[in-house]
Structures are given as C-alpha cells and as structure tokens.
Design a protein around this motif. Structure first.
Motif, short mmCIF file in Angstrom:
data_model
loop_
_atom_site.label_atom_id
_atom_site.label_comp_id
_atom_site.label_asym_id
_atom_site.label_seq_id
_atom_site.Cartn_x
_atom_site.Cartn_y
_atom_site.Cartn_z
N VAL A 1 -5.27 3.51 -3.90
CA VAL A 1 -4.76 3.35 -2.53
C VAL A 1 -4.56 4.74 -1.95
O VAL A 1 -3.84 5.56 -2.53
N THR A 2 -5.21 5.01 -0.85
CA THR A 2 -5.17 6.33 -0.24
C THR A 2 -4.38 6.31 1.07
O THR A 2 -3.99 5.24 1.56
N ALA A 3 -4.20 7.50 1.63
CA ALA A 3 -3.55 7.59 2.93
C ALA A 3 -4.36 6.83 3.99
O ALA A 3 -3.78 6.21 4.90
N ASP B 1 0.82 -1.20 0.00
CA ASP B 1 0.00 0.00 0.00
C ASP B 1 0.86 1.26 0.00
O ASP B 1 0.54 2.24 -0.67
N VAL B 2 1.95 1.23 0.76
CA VAL B 2 2.84 2.40 0.80
C VAL B 2 3.46 2.62 -0.58
O VAL B 2 3.55 3.77 -1.05
N PHE B 3 3.86 1.54 -1.23
CA PHE B 3 4.47 1.67 -2.56
C PHE B 3 3.48 2.28 -3.55
O PHE B 3 3.81 3.22 -4.29
N ILE B 4 2.26 1.76 -3.58
CA ILE B 4 1.27 2.24 -4.53
C ILE B 4 0.87 3.68 -4.21
O ILE B 4 0.80 4.55 -5.10
N ALA B 5 0.59 3.96 -2.94
CA ALA B 5 0.18 5.32 -2.56
C ALA B 5 1.29 6.32 -2.83
O ALA B 5 1.04 7.44 -3.30
N ALA C 1 1.15 9.48 -5.41
CA ALA C 1 1.45 10.84 -4.95
C ALA C 1 2.52 11.47 -5.82
O ALA C 1 2.43 12.66 -6.19
N ASP C 2 3.55 10.70 -6.16
CA ASP C 2 4.60 11.21 -7.05
C ASP C 2 4.01 11.58 -8.41
O ASP C 2 4.33 12.64 -8.98
N LYS C 3 3.18 10.72 -8.93
CA LYS C 3 2.61 10.94 -10.27
C LYS C 3 1.71 12.18 -10.27
O LYS C 3 1.74 12.98 -11.22
N GLU C 4 0.94 12.36 -9.21
CA GLU C 4 0.00 13.48 -9.15
C GLU C 4 0.72 14.83 -9.07
O GLU C 4 0.18 15.85 -9.49
N GLN C 5 1.94 14.83 -8.54
CA GLN C 5 2.69 16.08 -8.47
C GLN C 5 3.59 16.28 -9.68
O GLN C 5 4.38 17.22 -9.73
#
Length: 437
Positions: free
Chosen positions: A94-96, A62-66, A70-74
């Motif tokens: 996958v969210t926080a 989950d941490v990897f996907i989230a 997050a990287d992609k969205e920024q």
C-alpha cells in the motif's frame, strides 16, 4: 461582562487551506478529521452499512497499512497482530498513491466543535520531536496525499470554527495550571490545598509560582529556573556538546528537544468557546494527566506580548535574539526533521527585555509546530570547528517550535498581579471530556 472579560479584536489572518496542508500539525488535523465517520453508517461490529462508509473503511485500512510500512521502513519497533492465515504486509503493498486514491472516494463531513477539539487532542498527543514522525504523518506529507486532503481542509475552513483560532492573547482570561501528577512525583502542589472559587487577595495569602509545583523531596533537581540560570545552563550544555563532537563527530548523541522558556516561569492558557480550558485538553508529551487546579491570573494592563502567529514571527525572534543550540539539538532534531545544519532558538533572557510574554496561539501552533523554520541564509553566530555543522543538508540557520502546548503563554517578566480564582478540572472517562468541579 467586565472590560477584562471582553475578548480581544481578531486579526485578519485566518487560517487558510494552504496553511493547514503546508504544516505538519495542520496536515495531521485534517488527516484525522478525514478519517472520522458517522456511527450510524456502521453496524455494531464496525462493518460499513453504506457505500460512503465502505469507502471510508477502505481509506482507514490503507492508511493503517501504509503507516505501518512507513514506520517499519524507518526502523521503528512496530508489530501487527495477524489473524489465522493472514500475512504481514510487505513494502509496496500500500503506497501513498493508494492512500490518495481511496481518500478521493471519501465524502468530506462537516466537523463539529467537539470533533475539532477531540481530533486536535489526538494531534497534540502524537506530537514528538525526538524521533521521526509517525508513519501516518509521513504518508500525509506525500504530495499526492496532501492534494487528496484538500477537500477536507476546505470543508474545515468553511465551517468557520477556526476563525477564532487567530485571536491574540485574551488578558482577562488567562489560567495557570497545576497538575496532580502523582504517578511521576510524590505529593501535590500547594495550590491543591486552596479552597475553590474567587480569591480575596486582601484576605488570603497570595498564591505564588511555587504553589503550582509538587513539593521537592531529597536531592531532586530544581523545578524553578530564572532566565539567567537557564541561559547559563544552555551555554554550558552547548559547550560540553561541542567538546564531545570535536572528540567524536560521528557519535549520535541525543539531547533536549524542546524550545520553550524554562519551567520556572508562570505560563497560562485560555479557553474554548464553551469555557473548557484549552490547556487541559491539548498537552504535548502527556503522561495521562487527569486532574488539575487552574488559577485565573490578573495581569498588569501594560504587559507586552509577542504573538507567534506563524513561522515568520518565530523566525524574527530568532534573528534578533539568536541562541545557538546546534551541538545539543543536532541529533534529536535531525531525527524529527531529517535536517542537518545550524539550529538556533530565541534567547529568552534577551527577549524579556522587549516582551513580557510570548503567546503561541492555536493558529500559530498549527502553522509552526514541528516545521523547520528558516531563520536566515548563512549562519548566525561564530564560526568554529567544534560547531557540528559539517554535512549540512543546507547552508541555512533554522529553528523549531517544539514542546509548546497550543494557546500557551510563557511570562518572561513579573506582570502577574494576583490570582483571582481557583478552579478544579478533572477528566471524565465516561464522557471522554474534561469537566470543571
């Protein structure tokens, strides 16, 4: 043990759970330790063998996907290698909240000193002040994830391993480093030609600051700066950036990202409990360095030290000795912190009138590095149309501790009496450790 070898008395300002969860580097440390596991709970292919390992594996996923999302969205240039039939995750998959839920199913493990050092090295290698935080760091900052990390922070505090991290500078255990950086500079620093072991200062030539730097070739920028030269350069750069801003206030211009004194000063580091130099393991903006010469320093006993134990110590230096760097830091520190506003750093040329050295210890680093430090309400310095503070997110003056290696002291004045010992350190890839000799 001589009087100089005796460690200084600890201050009663030990790191707390809140210290770790409130700071960017503290959260990264706890987050990394939370995702560590026991090797005997996974098979040779990395598949979990127990319920605890299964929960940890799900949390890591989950941490990897989230973090990837997050990287992609920024706008980060990230890619995911997919297996046959797999599809790339989409925003919201996958969210926080999902990460927090899986973390709550993971049982905190008691970290060892080696676990702590290894994870701290990972934290430092990922510290960046010229672009947005990594996606995983952004996830760790979410309120629900921070709360889910609390049991792991409590476990870390309970070990007592961090108690010594609040120690002030140990004057009898300071080592200056010279790096074998052949990939980036030709030639080795002169100190690599010195014999190893104790130095007889009465018989051998003194080791100088320039011995720690690689030789210069051709038209290469100076490596050594005095504080007056450094100040003149900062002021000139700030003026140039202000003029550029006045011409085009919407242009995004990057600049220097660090807030350290200039490279042309002595700096030093201490050691871990086993004697390993902290400064060879914990290096921000590391280029994969694998070999160093360390020079043990003899300091004047009356050296005056400014201890940076937390944000307030840094803010105090900025209030008393402010140096406005808003124009040259505005874009790069906005990228790192999402804050627009007035930025200052300490004017090291003026700090040197009161202090001989500035020490950012391990605890001080964890509490301050990467965090926006409020210096004052309102503004320090003059008002001018060319100061690029239009569109502030707040009306405060702030600062940033950036580019400091943990447990580093910069020496602003000449308080080093001699080098008393020279030792070589190298990275042992098989052992995944730095070793002496």
């Amino acid at each position: 043990m001589t009087a100089d070898d005796e460690p200084p008395t600890l201050h009663d300002d030990r790191l707390s759970v809140e210290d770790l969860l409130a700071s960017p580097r503290g959260r990264s440390l706890v987050f990394g330790l939370a995702l560590n596991g026991r090797d005997d709970e996974f098979d040779e292919e990395g598949e979990p063998l127990t319920e605890g390992a299964r929960a940890l594996s799900e949390a890591r996923h989950d941490v990897f996907i989230a973090g990837f999302l997050a990287d992609k969205e920024q706008g980060a240039a990230v890619a995911m290698y997919l297996g046959e039939g797999d599809s790339e995750p989409e925003s919201g998959d996958v969210t926080a909240q999902d990460v927090a839920a899986t973390l709550r199913r993971v049982t905190p493990l008691r970290p060892t000193q080696i676990d702590l050092e290894n994870e701290m090295a990972e934290v430092i290698s990922g510290a960046m002040y010229w672009q947005p935080p990594h996606g995983a760091d952004q996830i760790a900052a979410a309120p629900e994830v921070r709360e889910a990390l609390r049991p792991f922070a409590e476990m870390l505090i309970s070990t007592g391993l961090l108690d010594v991290w609040t120690a002030p500078l140990h004057p009898g255990n300071q080592w200056a480093l010279a790096w074998d950086d052949a990939d980036h500079r030709s030639g080795l620093p002169a100190v690599f030609d010195r014999p190893l072991g104790p130095v007889d200062s009465t018989a051998a030539p003194a080791i100088t600051l320039t011995d720690l730097y690689p030789p210069l070739e051709g038209d290469v920028a100076r490596l050594s700066w005095g504080l007056d030269e450094w100040l003149a350069d900062v002021l000139t750069t700030e003026t140039e950036y202000r003029h550029d801003f006045a011409k085009n206030p919407y242009e995004e211009v990057s600049g220097e990202w660090w807030s350290t004194p200039p490279d042309g000063l002595w700096s030093s580091t201490g050691t871990w409990p086993d004697g390993t130099l902290i400064g060879v393991e914990l290096v921000e903006d590391d280029f994969g360095l694998e070999r160093a010469r360390a020079c043990r320093l003899k300091l004047r006993p009356d050296a005056r030290i400014a201890e940076i134990r937390g944000p307030e110590d840094w803010a105090d230096l900025c209030r008393r000795y402010p140096l406005d760097v808003t124009a040259q830091r505005r874009q790069v520190w906005f990228e790192a912190t999402s804050r627009k506003g007035r930025w200052v750093i300490p004017d090291w040329s003026r700090v040197s009138e009161e202090f001989d050295g500035v020490h950012v210890g391990l605890a001080g680093y964890l509490r301050t590095a990467g965090a926006v430090i409020d210096v004052t309400e309102g503004r320090l310095g003059e008002e001018a149309e060319t100061v690029p503070t239009a569109g502030n997110t707040d009306d405060r003056t702030a600062s940033l501790v950036a580019g400091w290696h943990p447990d580093t002291t910069f020496w602003l004045n000449n308080v080093i009496e001699a080098v008393t010992e020279v030792a070589e350190w190298r990275y042992d890839g098989d052992a995944d450790r730095w070793v002496r000799g």
